[in-house]
Design a protein around this motif. Structure first.
Motif, PDB file in Angstrom:
ATOM      1  N   GLU A 213      -3.787 -10.935  -0.338  1.00  0.00           N
ATOM      2  CA  GLU A 213      -2.893 -12.076  -0.098  1.00  0.00           C
ATOM      3  C   GLU A 213      -2.143 -11.899   1.231  1.00  0.00           C
ATOM      4  N   LEU A 214      -1.697 -10.667   1.495  1.00  0.00           N
ATOM      5  CA  LEU A 214      -0.987 -10.386   2.757  1.00  0.00           C
ATOM      6  C   LEU A 214      -1.912 -10.663   3.939  1.00  0.00           C
ATOM      7  N   ALA A 215      -3.175 -10.272   3.801  1.00  0.00           N
ATOM      8  CA  ALA A 215      -4.153 -10.508   4.874  1.00  0.00           C
ATOM      9  C   ALA A 215      -4.357 -12.017   5.043  1.00  0.00           C
ATOM     10  N   LYS A 216      -4.454 -12.719   3.916  1.00  0.00           N
ATOM     11  CA  LYS A 216      -4.660 -14.177   3.961  1.00  0.00           C
ATOM     12  C   LYS A 216      -3.477 -14.876   4.644  1.00  0.00           C
ATOM     13  N   LYS A 217      -2.280 -14.357   4.416  1.00  0.00           N
ATOM     14  CA  LYS A 217      -1.086 -14.976   5.007  1.00  0.00           C
ATOM     15  C   LYS A 217      -0.971 -14.671   6.501  1.00  0.00           C
ATOM     16  N   GLY A 218      -1.754 -13.691   6.978  1.00  0.00           N
ATOM     17  CA  GLY A 218      -1.833 -13.509   8.427  1.00  0.00           C
ATOM     18  C   GLY A 218      -1.351 -12.204   9.017  1.00  0.00           C
ATOM     19  N   VAL A 219      -0.961 -11.197   8.212  1.00  0.00           N
ATOM     20  CA  VAL A 219      -0.479  -9.943   8.838  1.00  0.00           C
ATOM     21  C   VAL A 219      -1.577  -9.300   9.686  1.00  0.00           C
ATOM     22  N   GLY A 220      -1.140  -8.564  10.703  1.00  0.00           N
ATOM     23  CA  GLY A 220      -2.084  -7.895  11.593  1.00  0.00           C
ATOM     24  C   GLY A 220      -2.675  -6.639  10.963  1.00  0.00           C
ATOM     25  N   ALA A 221      -1.908  -6.004  10.095  1.00  0.00           N
ATOM     26  CA  ALA A 221      -2.373  -4.780   9.420  1.00  0.00           C
ATOM     27  C   ALA A 221      -1.468  -4.548   8.212  1.00  0.00           C
ATOM     28  N   VAL A 222      -1.890  -3.651   7.360  1.00  0.00           N
ATOM     29  CA  VAL A 222      -1.070  -3.358   6.186  1.00  0.00           C
ATOM     30  C   VAL A 222      -0.967  -1.834   6.000  1.00  0.00           C
ATOM     31  N   VAL A 223       0.246  -1.396   5.651  1.00  0.00           N
ATOM     32  CA  VAL A 223       0.421   0.026   5.327  1.00  0.00           C
ATOM     33  C   VAL A 223       0.566   0.131   3.809  1.00  0.00           C
ATOM     34  N   ILE A 224      -0.300   0.906   3.224  1.00  0.00           N
ATOM     35  CA  ILE A 224      -0.320   1.039   1.757  1.00  0.00           C
ATOM     36  C   ILE A 224       0.900   1.828   1.278  1.00  0.00           C
ATOM     37  N   LYS A 225       1.347   1.509   0.085  1.00  0.00           N
ATOM     38  CA  LYS A 225       2.432   2.265  -0.567  1.00  0.00           C
ATOM     39  C   LYS A 225       2.135   3.769  -0.469  1.00  0.00           C
ATOM     40  N   SER A 226       3.164   4.534  -0.136  1.00  0.00           N
ATOM     41  CA  SER A 226       2.950   5.981   0.068  1.00  0.00           C
ATOM     42  C   SER A 226       2.577   6.709  -1.210  1.00  0.00           C
ATOM     43  N   LEU A 227       1.771   7.702  -1.012  1.00  0.00           N
ATOM     44  CA  LEU A 227       1.564   8.699  -2.066  1.00  0.00           C
ATOM     45  C   LEU A 227       2.641   9.759  -1.840  1.00  0.00           C
ATOM     46  N   PHE A 228       3.457   9.990  -2.854  1.00  0.00           N
ATOM     47  CA  PHE A 228       4.598  10.885  -2.681  1.00  0.00           C
ATOM     48  C   PHE A 228       4.301  12.289  -3.195  1.00  0.00           C
ATOM     49  N   GLU A 229       4.643  13.272  -2.385  1.00  0.00           N
ATOM     50  CA  GLU A 229       4.488  14.666  -2.809  1.00  0.00           C
ATOM     51  C   GLU A 229       5.265  14.897  -4.113  1.00  0.00           C
ATOM     52  N   GLU A 230       6.467  14.318  -4.166  1.00  0.00           N
ATOM     53  CA  GLU A 230       7.293  14.526  -5.362  1.00  0.00           C
ATOM     54  C   GLU A 230       6.696  13.842  -6.594  1.00  0.00           C
ATOM     55  N   GLN A 231       5.949  12.731  -6.336  1.00  0.00           N
ATOM     56  CA  GLN A 231       5.310  12.032  -7.453  1.00  0.00           C
ATOM     57  C   GLN A 231       4.253  12.936  -8.090  1.00  0.00           C
ATOM     58  N   ILE A 232       3.551  13.658  -7.238  1.00  0.00           N
ATOM     59  CA  ILE A 232       2.529  14.578  -7.737  1.00  0.00           C
ATOM     60  C   ILE A 232       3.178  15.670  -8.574  1.00  0.00           C
ATOM     61  N   GLN A 233       4.305  16.175  -8.087  1.00  0.00           N
ATOM     62  CA  GLN A 233       5.016  17.208  -8.850  1.00  0.00           C
ATOM     63  C   GLN A 233       5.452  16.652 -10.205  1.00  0.00           C
ATOM     64  N   TYR A 234       5.931  15.391 -10.167  1.00  0.00           N
ATOM     65  CA  TYR A 234       6.397  14.753 -11.396  1.00  0.00           C
ATOM     66  C   TYR A 234       5.249  14.615 -12.391  1.00  0.00           C
ATOM     67  N   GLU A 235       4.078  14.150 -11.875  1.00  0.00           N
ATOM     68  CA  GLU A 235       2.913  13.987 -12.758  1.00  0.00           C
ATOM     69  C   GLU A 235       2.525  15.331 -13.363  1.00  0.00           C
ATOM     70  N   ALA A 236       2.594  16.383 -12.541  1.00  0.00           N
ATOM     71  CA  ALA A 236       2.226  17.726 -13.025  1.00  0.00           C
ATOM     72  C   ALA A 236       3.160  18.145 -14.151  1.00  0.00           C
ATOM     73  N   GLU A 237       4.450  17.878 -13.940  1.00  0.00           N
ATOM     74  CA  GLU A 237       5.429  18.288 -14.943  1.00  0.00           C
ATOM     75  C   GLU A 237       5.235  17.513 -16.247  1.00  0.00           C
ATOM     76  N   LYS A 238       4.841  16.237 -16.102  1.00  0.00           N
ATOM     77  CA  LYS A 238       4.587  15.410 -17.291  1.00  0.00           C
ATOM     78  C   LYS A 238       3.427  16.005 -18.099  1.00  0.00           C
ATOM     79  N   VAL A 239       2.359  16.377 -17.389  1.00  0.00           N
ATOM     80  CA  VAL A 239       1.191  16.963 -18.070  1.00  0.00           C
ATOM     81  C   VAL A 239       1.613  18.236 -18.793  1.00  0.00           C
ATOM     82  N   ILE A 240       2.411  19.044 -18.129  1.00  0.00           N
ATOM     83  CA  ILE A 240       2.835  20.311 -18.732  1.00  0.00           C
ATOM     84  C   ILE A 240       3.691  20.050 -19.975  1.00  0.00           C
ATOM     85  N   LYS A 241       4.620  19.094 -19.850  1.00  0.00           N
ATOM     86  CA  LYS A 241       5.497  18.797 -20.992  1.00  0.00           C
ATOM     87  C   LYS A 241       4.666  18.328 -22.183  1.00  0.00           C
ATOM     88  N   ASN A 242       3.706  17.416 -21.920  1.00  0.00           N
ATOM     89  CA  ASN A 242       2.865  16.898 -23.001  1.00  0.00           C
ATOM     90  C   ASN A 242       2.105  18.016 -23.682  1.00  0.00           C
TER      91      ASN A 242
END
Ligand SMILES: Cc1cc2nc3c(=O)[nH]c(=O)nc-3n(C[C@H](O)[C@H](O)[C@H](O)COP(=O)(O)O)c2cc1C
Length: 344
Positions: free
Chosen positions: A33-62
């Motif tokens: 949709e952003l491309a259709k509306k005319g932007v020149g480029a798009v930057v994707i939502k960041s992959l966060f280092e801390e998010q990875i740590q959080y996911e790891a901790e979730k797996v461990i807790k489970n």
């Protein structure tokens, strides 16, 4: 429409307006949709280092919970404090990391295939650990460039400015050794000498610098007497800080400059280009005004160019950068002297 073509990070953009990394660039449907509306480029939502740590901790807790309900031996590898960097933690951390990264790679691959504008991946790094191998895998998806989102809040009093700033250079060096796609670095403004740091960062072989990230801000709720979060979105008055620094650094650095923060309409967009920005990123405007902010900014810019007889962005970009000002000191004024502001 006037010629808005722009080269950014060595990529050909139909115009300098970029959808910045945010929650709205986190789905293929939105990116289309952003491309259709005319932007020149798009930057994707960041992959966060801390998010990875959080996911790891979730797996461990489970796993810890699951094991605690079965007849497990009294000591198992999961039955340890999750913050201990022992073998079990490392194993699960690696697993979670691969899993989170795998999902991200799948998404950017899909995003890249769904649009014909440049797609820039983004990773948020707080250390130089592992990012080289992630960056390599991101490159292999065919994405056009990689934005490194690095924001060190210098709150640790034991660390000097040099210690903090070294992290930026270490991350860049590490990633640059492993990838060939263009790299841009998105920074905050906490440097001991901002102009010198920007200059030095621009000489590391990166192709662009994004000035500036707008951080998540904390606030205080006086009813609950507790911490809360500050305004998530910028306002249309917040563009001036970036504007000043784009103007000061334009023409003085060895890479492109992308302006970010507070651009909500074509006026602020044009100002950043006049100051010398190669491209301009928007995020809050997309949340507040919707995706129609894009055609409105582009239309307003074309009309302004026509009125002022500019047939390309290159013909006016940087006209008001510090190095092109008759009185360069004007851009560095910080005090409200009556002489300049007219305010007593
Ligand atoms: C909800 C939200 C999520 C964001 N997520 C990211 C992110 O993942 N990575 C990043 O580099 N910037 C992120 N940003 C920052 C924006 O890309 C942008 O730099 C900042 O909001 C200032 O621009 P704006 O005034 O146009 O919003 C986010 C901003 C918002 C509002």
């Amino acid at each position: 429409m006037e010629n808005l073509k722009t080269n950014y990070l060595g990529l050909n953009l139909r115009n300098p307006l970029i959808a910045g990394s945010c929650g709205l660039t986190n789905s293929v449907e939105n990116i289309k949709e952003l491309a259709k509306k005319g932007v020149g480029a798009v930057v994707i939502k960041s992959l966060f280092e801390e998010q990875i740590q959080y996911e790891a901790e979730k797996v461990i807790k489970n796993n810890t919970n699951e094991l605690s309900t079965t007849n497990r031996p009294s000591q198992t590898i999961f039955n340890r404090r999750i913050y201990d960097y022992d073998e079990a933690y490392s194993y699960i951390y690696d697993f979670a990391k691969r899993n989170t990264l795998g999902k991200y790679l799948y998404f950017i691959n899909e995003a890249k295939e769904s649009v014909d504008i440049p797609v820039i991946a983004s990773i948020n790094c707080v250390s130089n650990q592992d990012w080289h191998s992630f960056a390599k895998k991101i490159e292999e998806t065919g994405v056009d460039a990689l934005e490194l989102n690095i924001y060190i809040l210098p709150s640790d009093m034991r660390r000097s400015g040099e210690d903090n700033e070294k992290i930026y250079f270490d991350i860049i060096n590490e990633v640059r050794n492993y990838v060939n796609i263009p790299i841009s670095v998105k920074i905050g403004y906490y440097f001991s000498s901002l102009s010198k740091s920007i200059k030095k960062l621009s000489q590391t072989g990166i192709k662009g610098l994004v000035l500036f990230n707008r951080p998540y801000n904390t606030d205080i709720d006086i009813d609950e007497i507790a911490l809360s979060h500050g305004p998530v979105y910028s306002t249309s008055e917040e563009y001036t800080h970036t504007l000043r620094w784009i103007s000061i650094m334009a023409g003085q650095v060895d890479c492109d400059l992308s302006a970010s923060t507070g651009v909500h309409d074509h006026k602020a967009f044009i100002k950043q280009l006049l100051a010398g920005a190669t491209t301009v990123q928007i995020a809050s405007a997309l949340y507040k005004e919707g995706f129609n902010a894009i055609p409105e900014i582009l239309k307003g810019t074309s009309e302004w160019m026509k009125k002022h007889n500019f047939d390309s962005v290159d013909s006016f970009r940087g006209k008001l950068s510090k190095s092109n000002l008759e009185n360069p000191a004007a851009i560095e004024r910080v005090q409200f002297m009556k002489l300049y502001s007219g305010i007593e």
